[in-house]
Design a protein around this motif. Structure first.
Motif, PDB file in Angstrom:
ATOM      1  N   LYS A  84       0.906  -1.252   0.021  1.00 15.03           N
ATOM      2  CA  LYS A  84       0.100  -0.171  -0.141  1.00 15.03           C
ATOM      3  C   LYS A  84       0.944   1.292   0.047  1.00 15.03           C
ATOM      4  O   LYS A  84       0.214   2.426   0.089  1.00 15.03           O
ATOM      5  CB  LYS A  84      -0.870   0.005   1.194  1.00 15.03           C
ATOM      6  N   GLY A  85       2.333   1.192   0.024  1.00 14.72           N
ATOM      7  CA  GLY A  85       3.102   2.331  -0.244  1.00 14.72           C
ATOM      8  C   GLY A  85       3.547   2.747   1.493  1.00 14.72           C
ATOM      9  O   GLY A  85       4.328   3.710   1.279  1.00 14.72           O
ATOM     10  N   SER A  86       3.100   1.939   2.388  1.00 13.70           N
ATOM     11  CA  SER A  86       3.483   2.584   3.686  1.00 13.70           C
ATOM     12  C   SER A  86       4.965   2.055   4.149  1.00 13.70           C
ATOM     13  O   SER A  86       5.190   1.120   3.890  1.00 13.70           O
ATOM     14  CB  SER A  86       2.535   2.049   4.706  1.00 13.70           C
ATOM     15  N   PRO A  87       5.781   2.863   4.769  1.00 13.74           N
ATOM     16  CA  PRO A  87       7.071   2.417   5.024  1.00 13.74           C
ATOM     17  C   PRO A  87       7.023   1.379   5.926  1.00 13.74           C
ATOM     18  O   PRO A  87       6.383   1.517   6.904  1.00 13.74           O
ATOM     19  CB  PRO A  87       7.687   3.520   5.385  1.00 13.74           C
ATOM     20  N   LYS A  88       7.835   0.425   6.082  1.00 16.50           N
ATOM     21  CA  LYS A  88       7.955  -0.902   6.696  1.00 16.50           C
ATOM     22  C   LYS A  88       9.418  -0.665   7.848  1.00 16.50           C
ATOM     23  O   LYS A  88       9.651  -1.320   8.721  1.00 16.50           O
ATOM     24  CB  LYS A  88       8.067  -2.269   5.934  1.00 16.50           C
ATOM     25  N   MET A  89      10.241   0.227   7.333  1.00 17.90           N
ATOM     26  CA  MET A  89      11.564   0.560   8.218  1.00 17.90           C
ATOM     27  C   MET A  89      11.993   1.815   7.997  1.00 17.90           C
ATOM     28  O   MET A  89      11.537   2.524   7.094  1.00 17.90           O
ATOM     29  CB  MET A  89      12.609  -0.660   7.449  1.00 17.90           C
ATOM     30  N   ASN A  90      12.754   2.308   8.679  1.00 15.36           N
ATOM     31  CA  ASN A  90      13.416   3.626   8.706  1.00 15.36           C
ATOM     32  C   ASN A  90      14.570   3.571   7.997  1.00 15.36           C
ATOM     33  O   ASN A  90      15.317   2.431   7.725  1.00 15.36           O
ATOM     34  CB  ASN A  90      13.554   4.125  10.198  1.00 15.36           C
TER      35      ASN A  90
ATOM     36  N   ASN B  72       3.105  10.236  -0.347  1.00 13.48           N
ATOM     37  CA  ASN B  72       2.720  10.702   1.113  1.00 13.48           C
ATOM     38  C   ASN B  72       2.232  11.859   1.166  1.00 13.48           C
ATOM     39  O   ASN B  72       1.514  12.295   2.108  1.00 13.48           O
ATOM     40  CB  ASN B  72       3.950  10.577   2.154  1.00 13.48           C
ATOM     41  N   TYR B  73       2.332  12.786  -0.118  1.00 17.20           N
ATOM     42  CA  TYR B  73       1.880  14.068  -0.221  1.00 17.20           C
ATOM     43  C   TYR B  73       0.771  14.200  -1.017  1.00 17.20           C
ATOM     44  O   TYR B  73       0.531  14.615  -2.276  1.00 17.20           O
ATOM     45  CB  TYR B  73       2.944  15.138  -0.614  1.00 17.20           C
TER      46      TYR B  73
ATOM     47  N   HIS C 117      -6.463  13.396  -1.357  1.00 15.58           N
ATOM     48  CA  HIS C 117      -6.507  12.072  -1.791  1.00 15.58           C
ATOM     49  C   HIS C 117      -5.626  11.194  -0.897  1.00 15.58           C
ATOM     50  O   HIS C 117      -4.933  11.474  -0.018  1.00 15.58           O
ATOM     51  CB  HIS C 117      -5.625  11.766  -3.211  1.00 15.58           C
ATOM     52  N   SER C 118      -6.141   9.821  -0.862  1.00 18.26           N
ATOM     53  CA  SER C 118      -5.649   9.056   0.410  1.00 18.26           C
ATOM     54  C   SER C 118      -4.257   8.599  -0.079  1.00 18.26           C
ATOM     55  O   SER C 118      -3.930   8.581  -1.422  1.00 18.26           O
ATOM     56  CB  SER C 118      -6.538   7.867   0.739  1.00 18.26           C
ATOM     57  N   THR C 119      -3.530   8.319   0.715  1.00 15.98           N
ATOM     58  CA  THR C 119      -1.991   7.816   0.649  1.00 15.98           C
ATOM     59  C   THR C 119      -1.939   6.595  -0.523  1.00 15.98           C
ATOM     60  O   THR C 119      -1.187   6.482  -1.354  1.00 15.98           O
ATOM     61  CB  THR C 119      -1.238   7.716   1.773  1.00 15.98           C
ATOM     62  N   GLN C 120      -3.138   5.710  -0.009  1.00 17.00           N
ATOM     63  CA  GLN C 120      -3.124   4.649  -0.953  1.00 17.00           C
ATOM     64  C   GLN C 120      -3.684   4.793  -2.346  1.00 17.00           C
ATOM     65  O   GLN C 120      -2.975   4.220  -3.272  1.00 17.00           O
ATOM     66  CB  GLN C 120      -4.182   3.458  -0.389  1.00 17.00           C
ATOM     67  N   THR C 121      -4.653   5.704  -2.473  1.00 20.59           N
ATOM     68  CA  THR C 121      -5.186   6.026  -3.786  1.00 20.59           C
ATOM     69  C   THR C 121      -3.974   6.627  -4.646  1.00 20.59           C
ATOM     70  O   THR C 121      -3.623   6.310  -5.802  1.00 20.59           O
ATOM     71  CB  THR C 121      -6.213   7.223  -3.716  1.00 20.59           C
TER      72      THR C 121
ATOM     73  N   TYR D   7      -1.934   5.273  -8.056  1.00 22.79           N
ATOM     74  CA  TYR D   7      -1.812   5.711  -9.333  1.00 22.79           C
ATOM     75  C   TYR D   7      -0.322   6.064  -9.723  1.00 22.79           C
ATOM     76  O   TYR D   7       0.003   5.882 -11.045  1.00 22.79           O
ATOM     77  CB  TYR D   7      -2.229   7.186  -8.804  1.00 22.79           C
ATOM     78  N   PHE D   8       0.747   5.961  -8.711  1.00 24.70           N
ATOM     79  CA  PHE D   8       2.029   5.970  -9.229  1.00 24.70           C
ATOM     80  C   PHE D   8       2.424   4.516  -9.690  1.00 24.70           C
ATOM     81  O   PHE D   8       3.182   4.440 -10.540  1.00 24.70           O
ATOM     82  CB  PHE D   8       2.752   6.573  -8.089  1.00 24.70           C
ATOM     83  N   LEU D   9       1.828   3.572  -9.299  1.00 20.23           N
ATOM     84  CA  LEU D   9       2.206   2.030  -9.527  1.00 20.23           C
ATOM     85  C   LEU D   9       1.603   1.904 -11.116  1.00 20.23           C
ATOM     86  O   LEU D   9       2.168   1.367 -11.761  1.00 20.23           O
ATOM     87  CB  LEU D   9       1.389   1.303  -8.566  1.00 20.23           C
ATOM     88  N   GLY D  10       0.680   2.538 -11.324  1.00 20.14           N
ATOM     89  CA  GLY D  10       0.019   2.645 -12.633  1.00 20.14           C
ATOM     90  C   GLY D  10       0.830   3.550 -13.664  1.00 20.14           C
ATOM     91  O   GLY D  10       1.377   2.768 -14.632  1.00 20.14           O
ATOM     92  N   ILE D  11       1.335   4.114 -13.422  1.00 17.80           N
ATOM     93  CA  ILE D  11       2.306   5.237 -13.957  1.00 17.80           C
ATOM     94  C   ILE D  11       3.644   4.356 -14.316  1.00 17.80           C
ATOM     95  O   ILE D  11       4.270   4.160 -15.313  1.00 17.80           O
ATOM     96  CB  ILE D  11       2.719   6.481 -13.435  1.00 17.80           C
ATOM     97  N   GLN D  12       4.187   3.783 -13.137  1.00 17.32           N
ATOM     98  CA  GLN D  12       5.277   2.854 -13.400  1.00 17.32           C
ATOM     99  C   GLN D  12       5.087   1.622 -14.428  1.00 17.32           C
ATOM    100  O   GLN D  12       6.060   1.491 -15.317  1.00 17.32           O
ATOM    101  CB  GLN D  12       5.580   1.987 -11.874  1.00 17.32           C
TER     102      GLN D  12
END
Length: 464
Positions: free
Chosen positions: A174-180, A200-201, A205-209, A213-218
């Motif tokens: 979902k794009g959330s960080p799992k480690m620092n 994150n910015y 829109h929600s971060t997940q949305t 969106y960026f995953l689609g661009i990728q």
């Protein structure tokens, strides 16, 4: 009217194998402006170019820069509906993008069909990375398809590395960080932290949305045969290794032609700049979509007053969300002898002016390339998405700027503005780095330079 031509009396090609490139841009100024500048570069090499945008965006362009509709620029403009009614606001990016994705593919097919009937058969589509559906249309019609990436090298590297970031356990699905910690995408880019992940910015829109969106661009970029980019190879040489068919063709500049503005330019600022000492003026501009609170506008205004140096401030009427921004009482009278405030400015001409000392900017990539091209140091104040990583590249990678720091309430105070501007004026190293980048940028677009060669190479591949 669907497929309506702004001017269509360019001569039809009588060569069956002539190249005709159709450029399809998302209808925001940050996308349309570099597409128009790319169109100039292609048309200047004798290639037929048509730019497709929405009726609403076209109307704004024509109001701001009616001279854009002129055959001397050799770029044909075609408009299509965006699916929204005349009463709908285009400020809701999610609503606009959703409507466009539903209606624009069908209109684009009609445009391509009409071009064929007119004898101007399209041979190549250059699409915005947001428009993944353009890939399917191009494949179906056996057309060549290129993506034009209008943002920064580091942002492209981040998006292309999303699957690896998931695989390495740095972010979840979902794009959330799992480690620092910090991630080094390319040896010639500054490392990024989770704070630099552009999804994150997300504004409203929600971060997940945003992540999806960026995953689609990728996926769209990976599937495209060619990726044109608005930077020059020498800026980040190793980023090109991420995508074999990357063609950096920037910096893309209008060079005095209409530059794709949604606001009419106030050219009185140029005669005002003529009266200012060399290297003295702070240029303040936050692009076409940044929004501030009235409190933040007040702090910015008072910060510029505290510095006591000449400034040119591009202050859009819609700088405040849902209202008009005001300056503090008596402000214009107090700064009248050394401050100039306009609604919009001819940015390339302003940044090239010898009186400009530095650029207080939102770090949008078009503005970043304009500043780099003119050798101007930056004071960075990002607002949204990719602008935060652009700031890291400007300050930590290219070392041509400083950044402001908000206080605990998220406000950039007048004292912080004065402190950072004073530091920037005193930093000879940043100024020297900015001039080196300017020289590299100019060489790249000169005859035989890397960007000029890349564009010629791309055109040759489109002929095959």
């Amino acid at each position: 009217m669907e497929g309506q031509l702004s001017h269509s009396n360019l001569e039809s090609s009588d060569q069956e194998n002539a190249i005709h490139m159709l450029l399809v841009s998302y209808p925001s100024q940050g996308h349309i402006a570099p597409f128009i500048k790319l169109a100039y570069q292609i048309a200047g090499r004798g290639i037929m170019v048509t730019l497709v945008t929405t009726e609403n965006a076209h109307a704004r362009l024509m109001t701001a820069e009616p001279e854009l509709d002129n055959e001397q620029y050799k770029v044909r403009l075609i408009t299509v509906p965006d699916g929204l009614s005349e009463d709908d606001t285009r400020n809701d990016e999610g609503k606009l993008a959703e409507s466009i994705s539903k209606v624009m593919p069908g209109h684009l097919k009609e445009v391509l069909k009409k071009a064929n009937l007119e004898g101007n058969k399209v041979t190549c589509v250059i699409a915005d990375p947001i428009f993944g559906w353009a890939l399917e249309i191009a494949e179906t019609l056996k057309l060549k398809l290129a993506i034009f990436w209008p943002s920064a090298p580091g942002v492209l590297a981040l998006i292309l590395n999303i699957p690896k970031l998931i695989e390495d356990g740095i972010i979840d699905t979902k794009g959330s960080p799992k480690m620092n910690g910090k991630v080094q995408l390319s040896p010639d880019l500054p490392p990024l932290t989770s704070a630099d992940f552009l999804w994150n910015y997300s504004g409203h829109h929600s971060t997940q949305t945003m992540f999806q969106y960026f995953l689609g661009i990728q996926h769209t970029i990976k599937s495209s045969g060619w990726v044109l980019c608005n930077w020059f190879h020498e800026l980040n040489p190793l980023v090109s290794n991420l995508v074999p068919n990357t063609f950096p063709v920037g910096p893309l500049l209008a060079d005095g032609k209409p530059s794709g503005n949604f606001w009419p330019e106030d050219s009185t600022c140029l005669s005002w700049l003529n009266k200012q000492p060399a290297g003295s003026v702070i240029y303040v501009a936050f692009g076409s979509s940044s929004l501030f609170s009235q409190h933040q506008v007040d702090e910015l205004a008072l910060g510029l007053e505290l510095v006591g140096r000449p400034f040119l401030w591009v202050k859009r009427s819609d700088l405040i969300n849902g209202g008009s921004s005001k300056c503090p009482d008596g402000y214009e009278e107090r700064v009248g002898d050394h401050g100039k405030i306009v609604q919009w400015a001819p940015q390339e001409k302003v940044l090239a002016h010898p009186s400009i000392a530095c650029f207080l900017t939102h770090c949008g990539w078009n503005s970043t390339m304009d500043g780099i091209s003119m050798g101007v140091p930056f004071l960075c104040w990002p607002y949204f998405a990719d602008q935060f990583y652009n700031r890291s590249c400007i300050c930590n990678g290219y070392k041509v700027g400083l950044c402001v720091s908000p206080d605990e309430y998220g406000i950039v105070t007048r004292q912080e503005i004065r402190r950072k501007l004073d530091s920037l004026f005193a930093d000879d190293g940043i100024r020297a780095n900015a001039l080196k980048l300017k020289e590299m940028a100019q060489q790249s677009i000169s005859e035989g330079g890397s960007s000029a060669r890349n564009l010629e190479n791309f055109i040759e591949q489109m002929k095959q």
